[in-house]
Design an enzyme around this catalytic site. Structure first.
Site, PDB file in Angstrom:
ATOM      1  N   ASP A 100       0.816  -1.210   0.000  1.00 54.03           N
ATOM      2  CA  ASP A 100       0.000   0.000   0.000  1.00 54.03           C
ATOM      3  C   ASP A 100       0.853   1.264   0.000  1.00 54.03           C
ATOM      4  O   ASP A 100       0.612   2.185  -0.759  1.00 54.03           O
ATOM      5  CB  ASP A 100      -0.993   0.000   1.185  1.00 54.03           C
ATOM      6  CG  ASP A 100      -0.313  -0.256   2.514  1.00 54.03           C
ATOM      7  OD1 ASP A 100       0.810  -0.801   2.523  1.00 54.03           O
ATOM      8  OD2 ASP A 100      -0.892   0.090   3.559  1.00 54.03           O
ATOM      9  N   ASP A 103       7.498   3.792   2.735  1.00 57.38           N
ATOM     10  CA  ASP A 103       7.905   4.931   3.546  1.00 57.38           C
ATOM     11  C   ASP A 103       9.437   4.908   3.665  1.00 57.38           C
ATOM     12  O   ASP A 103      10.138   5.362   2.759  1.00 57.38           O
ATOM     13  CB  ASP A 103       7.196   4.784   4.907  1.00 57.38           C
ATOM     14  CG  ASP A 103       7.338   5.998   5.788  1.00 57.38           C
ATOM     15  OD1 ASP A 103       7.467   7.110   5.263  1.00 57.38           O
ATOM     16  OD2 ASP A 103       7.337   5.841   7.022  1.00 57.38           O
ATOM     17  N   GLY A 105      11.266   2.312   3.407  1.00 61.60           N
ATOM     18  CA  GLY A 105      11.765   1.301   2.472  1.00 61.60           C
ATOM     19  C   GLY A 105      12.274   0.046   3.155  1.00 61.60           C
ATOM     20  O   GLY A 105      12.539  -0.962   2.498  1.00 61.60           O
TER      21      GLY A 105
HETATM   22  C1  PRP Z   1       2.996   0.085   6.737  1.00 60.57           C
HETATM   23  C2  PRP Z   1       2.782  -0.163   5.256  1.00 60.57           C
HETATM   24  C3  PRP Z   1       4.028  -0.847   4.843  1.00 60.57           C
HETATM   25  C4  PRP Z   1       5.079  -0.325   5.795  1.00 60.57           C
HETATM   26  C5  PRP Z   1       5.922   0.657   5.065  1.00 60.57           C
HETATM   27  O1  PRP Z   1       2.608  -1.060   7.406  1.00 60.57           O
HETATM   28  O2  PRP Z   1       1.632  -0.932   5.028  1.00 60.57           O
HETATM   29  O3  PRP Z   1       3.949  -2.251   4.928  1.00 60.57           O
HETATM   30  O4  PRP Z   1       4.386   0.309   6.874  1.00 60.57           O
HETATM   31  O5  PRP Z   1       6.856   1.225   5.913  1.00 60.57           O
HETATM   32  P1  PRP Z   1       8.420   1.256   5.637  1.00 60.57           P
HETATM   33  O6  PRP Z   1       8.647   1.579   4.192  1.00 60.57           O
HETATM   34  O7  PRP Z   1       8.887   2.368   6.547  1.00 60.57           O
HETATM   35  O8  PRP Z   1       9.020  -0.060   6.035  1.00 60.57           O
HETATM   36  P2  PRP Z   1       2.212  -1.068   8.947  1.00 60.57           P
HETATM   37  O9  PRP Z   1       3.443  -1.422   9.740  1.00 60.57           O
HETATM   38  O10 PRP Z   1       1.556   0.233   9.283  1.00 60.57           O
HETATM   39  O11 PRP Z   1       1.227  -2.287   9.069  1.00 60.57           O
HETATM   40  P3  PRP Z   1      -0.214  -2.501   8.411  1.00 60.57           P
HETATM   41  O12 PRP Z   1       0.017  -2.674   6.917  1.00 60.57           O
HETATM   42  O13 PRP Z   1      -0.717  -3.742   9.054  1.00 60.57           O
HETATM   43  O14 PRP Z   1      -1.062  -1.301   8.708  1.00 60.57           O
END
Ligand code: PRP
Length: 187
Positions: A100, A103, A105
Site C-alpha cells: 500500500d 515509507d 523502504g
Molecule cells: C505500513 C505499510 C508498509 C510499511 C511501510 O505497514 O503498510 O507495509 O508500513 O513502511 P516502511 O517503508 O517504513 O518499512 P504497517 O506497519 O503500518 O502495518 P499494516 O500494513 O498492518 O497497517
C-alpha cells in the site's frame, strides 16, 4: 488528541480506481500472457490487492505476507521480521509484491531479500503510494500509483490505530494537526 478526527480527501474512489486499473494494465503489458504470483503485504495492501488483481487479466496466484518492524515514534528502525510467511512455491515464477505505501523502504528491502532466497524468476514491486522523500534505504519500486509527500494518510487499507482501512477514499488525517504519537512518521 482531538475529540473527533478530521478527514480531508486527497484521492477520490474514482481517482484510485482509475490509477489501479492503469497499474494493472502496465503489469499485464510487461508480462504478456504469462502467469504471475501476487504477494500482498498485510494488512494495509489487502484492499489495493483485491482491486489490482481484478485489473490484471493474466493467470494469477495470490499469497500474503505479514511483517513486523520495530521502531519508536511511528518510524521503523529497520529491524524487520516475518510474522506470516508465503505459502506458495514461487521458485521460477514471476512475482509482483503488492504494497500500500512505501515509507522508509525497510519493509520492502527486507522482503525482497527474503523472497530472493526462494529463487523466483523475477520480483517486481507495485505500490499504491510512494513517499520517496522519507526513504532511509534504497529500494526499487517498479510500479507506483501516486507520489505523495506529506500528511498522515488513511483509507483504502491504510489505518490509524486500526481504524479507517475501510474508507473507499484516501484522506489526510487531521491536516494541520500533528499528534506527537505519530508526528515524526507523518506517513
Ligand atoms: C505500513 C505499510 C508498509 C510499511 C511501510 O505497514 O503498510 O507495509 O508500513 O513502511 P516502511 O517503508 O517504513 O518499512 P504497517 O506497519 O503500518 O502495518 P499494516 O500494513 O498492518 O497497517
Amino acid at each position: 488528541m482531538p475529540t473527533e478526527d478530521q478527514l480531508q480527501e486527497i484521492l477520490s474512489p474514482r481517482q484510485i480506481q482509475d490509477r489501479v486499473r492503469e497499474l494493472g494494465g502496465q503489469i499485464a503489458a510487461d508480462f504478456p500472457g504469462r502467469p504471475l504470483v501476487l504477494i500482498g503485504i498485510l494488512k494495509g495492501a489487502f484492499i489495493f490487492m483485491a482491486d489490482l488483481a481484478r485489473s490484471i487479466p493474466n493467470q494469477l496466484e495470490m499469497d500474503f505476507v505479514r511483517l513486523a518492524s520495530y521502531g519508536s515514534r511511528g518510524e521503523s528502525s529497520g529491524q524487520v521480521s516475518i510474522t506470516k510467511d508465503i505459502e506458495l512455491d514461487i521458485s521460477g515464477k514471476d512475482v509482483v509484491v503488492v504494497e500500500d505505501i512505501v515509507d522508509t523502504g525497510y519493509t520492502l528491502k527486507y522482503l525482497k531479500d527474503v523472497l530472493k532466497l526462494h529463487e523466483p524468476a523475477s520480483v517486481r514491486i507495485c505500490c499504491l503510494i510512494d513517499k520517496k522523500e522519507r526513504r532511509k534505504v534504497e529500494v526499487e519500486v517498479d510500479y507506483v500509483g501516486f507520489d505523495i509527500h506529506r500528511g498522515f494518510l488513511v483509507g483504502y487499507g491504510l489505518d490509524f490505530d486500526e481504524r479507517y482501512r475501510n474508507l473507499p477514499r484516501i484522506c489526510h488525517l487531521n491536516p494541520g494537526y500533528t499528534p506527537s504519537a505519530f508526528a515524526p512518521s507523518n506517513r
